[in-house]
Design a protein around this motif. Structure first.
Motif, short mmCIF file in Angstrom:
data_model
loop_
_atom_site.label_atom_id
_atom_site.label_comp_id
_atom_site.label_asym_id
_atom_site.label_seq_id
_atom_site.Cartn_x
_atom_site.Cartn_y
_atom_site.Cartn_z
N GLN A 85 0.83 -1.21 0.00
CA GLN A 85 0.00 0.00 0.00
C GLN A 85 0.86 1.26 0.00
OE1 GLN A 85 -2.65 -0.78 3.44
NE2 GLN A 85 -4.35 -0.50 2.00
N ARG A 86 1.93 1.24 0.78
CA ARG A 86 2.84 2.41 0.81
C ARG A 86 3.45 2.64 -0.57
NH1 ARG A 86 4.30 -0.34 5.65
NH2 ARG A 86 3.47 0.72 7.50
N ARG A 87 3.80 1.58 -1.23
CA ARG A 87 4.37 1.70 -2.57
C ARG A 87 3.35 2.25 -3.55
NH1 ARG A 87 7.04 -4.07 -3.64
NH2 ARG A 87 6.94 -3.29 -5.78
N GLN A 88 2.09 1.83 -3.41
CA GLN A 88 1.04 2.35 -4.27
C GLN A 88 0.87 3.86 -4.07
OE1 GLN A 88 -1.85 -0.69 -2.83
NE2 GLN A 88 -2.48 -0.80 -4.95
N VAL A 89 0.86 4.29 -2.83
CA VAL A 89 0.68 5.71 -2.52
C VAL A 89 1.85 6.52 -3.07
CG1 VAL A 89 0.59 7.40 -0.65
CG2 VAL A 89 -0.77 5.29 -0.50
N ALA A 90 3.08 6.01 -2.91
CA ALA A 90 4.25 6.70 -3.42
C ALA A 90 4.21 6.78 -4.94
CB ALA A 90 5.52 5.99 -2.97
N THR A 91 3.75 5.73 -5.58
CA THR A 91 3.63 5.71 -7.04
C THR A 91 2.61 6.75 -7.50
OG1 THR A 91 4.23 3.38 -7.18
CG2 THR A 91 3.03 4.32 -9.04
N LEU A 92 1.48 6.80 -6.82
CA LEU A 92 0.45 7.78 -7.17
C LEU A 92 0.98 9.20 -7.04
CD1 LEU A 92 -2.44 8.59 -7.87
CD2 LEU A 92 -3.01 8.39 -5.44
N ALA A 93 1.71 9.48 -5.98
CA ALA A 93 2.25 10.82 -5.76
C ALA A 93 3.21 11.20 -6.89
CB ALA A 93 2.95 10.89 -4.41
N ARG A 94 4.05 10.27 -7.31
CA ARG A 94 4.99 10.55 -8.40
C ARG A 94 4.25 10.81 -9.71
NH1 ARG A 94 7.89 6.23 -6.04
NH2 ARG A 94 7.16 4.81 -7.68
N LEU A 95 3.23 10.00 -9.98
CA LEU A 95 2.49 10.16 -11.22
C LEU A 95 1.74 11.49 -11.25
CD1 LEU A 95 1.06 6.54 -11.52
CD2 LEU A 95 2.69 7.61 -13.09
N ARG A 96 1.16 11.86 -10.13
CA ARG A 96 0.41 13.12 -10.09
C ARG A 96 1.36 14.31 -10.25
NH1 ARG A 96 -3.74 13.41 -5.52
NH2 ARG A 96 -1.90 13.65 -4.21
N GLU A 97 2.55 14.21 -9.72
CA GLU A 97 3.52 15.28 -9.88
C GLU A 97 3.89 15.46 -11.35
OE1 GLU A 97 6.22 18.33 -9.33
OE2 GLU A 97 4.63 17.58 -8.03
N GLN A 98 3.93 14.36 -12.09
CA GLN A 98 4.22 14.46 -13.52
C GLN A 98 3.07 15.11 -14.28
OE1 GLN A 98 5.79 10.06 -13.65
NE2 GLN A 98 6.46 11.06 -15.52
N VAL A 99 1.85 14.84 -13.85
CA VAL A 99 0.68 15.39 -14.52
C VAL A 99 0.45 16.85 -14.10
CG1 VAL A 99 -1.83 15.21 -14.75
CG2 VAL A 99 -0.42 13.15 -14.78
N SER A 100 0.57 17.13 -12.82
CA SER A 100 0.32 18.48 -12.29
C SER A 100 1.48 18.91 -11.42
CB SER A 100 -0.99 18.50 -11.48
OG SER A 100 -2.07 18.10 -12.27
#
Length: 209
Positions: free
Chosen positions: A132-147
């Motif tokens: 779950q922690r890895r999923q959250v970290a992945t989401l944060a990285r992806l969102r930073e790329q988008v916004s």
């Protein structure tokens, strides 16, 4: 992770053998659940001897965790591609939800097997939390790329991951219909919530920054 039959094994690198065992374990747990799966069923599906299994995993629970980790990695590779593909926040959200529902429907048995294993082994829960922690970290990285520059508390990312996971699981299992609810309305509301959480860069179909 795609659902497919396991071909006859060939001699090769130990990593290839482990990957084949993981794929076979995923299929077997998905079909028979945790209680209904044993090592013999896994190796039969993989086409190996029992001794080969124990060279890679100490017990069937370890194989289940490896299979679930592979599922999570594959899921987030697909979600990452959906997030980074051109489109508005809503278009991205639609792709995310549709992919999540499809994967949860396809691998429902595997996820239920993990729930069963977590109920009897604390280490399984610890491994699940780490994923779950890895999923959250992945989401944060992806969102930073988008916004780029968007600042959100980690709790927001955790809630978003939980929302996607639980809602996709429920919709894949047909829970809305059992409650007398409209599936398409549930999907639209879920898409809207995910789009709001992602944020829109107002570039429409022009793509990501």
């Amino acid at each position: 992770m795609t659902r497919q039959s396991v071909d006859r094994p060939r001699r090769g690198h130990p990593d290839d053998t482990r990957d084949r065992l993981v794929r076979a374990a995923a299929e077997t747990f998905d079909t028979y659940g945790y209680a209904g799966t044993d090592v013999r069923r896994i190796v039969a599906a993989a086409g190996y001897a029992t001794g080969t299994f124990y060279r890679h995993f100490p017990h069937k629970g370890a194989a289940l965790l490896a299979a679930y980790e592979a599922w999570v990695v594959a899921e987030w590779e697909a979600l990452g591609a959906a997030i980074l593909a051109p489109g508005s926040a809503r278009e991205r959200a639609e792709r995310i939800i549709d992919i999540s529902i499809d994967l949860h429907a396809r691998w429902r048995g595997l996820r239920e097997a993990l729930v069963g294993y977590r109920s009897i082994d604390e280490n399984a829960t610890l491994a699940y939390r780490e994923l779950q922690r890895r999923q959250v970290a992945t989401l944060a990285r992806l969102r930073e790329q988008v916004s780029p520059g968007t600042v959100r508390p980690p709790e927001a990312d955790v809630l978003l991951v939980m929302l996607i996971e639980r809602a996709a699981e429920a919709m894949a299992a047909g829970e809305p219909a059992e409650l007398g609810l409209r599936w398409d309305t549930m999907r639209a509301l879920l898409v809207g919530a995910v789009a709001d959480a992602l944020g829109d860069d107002d570039r429409g179909s022009g793509g990501c920054p």
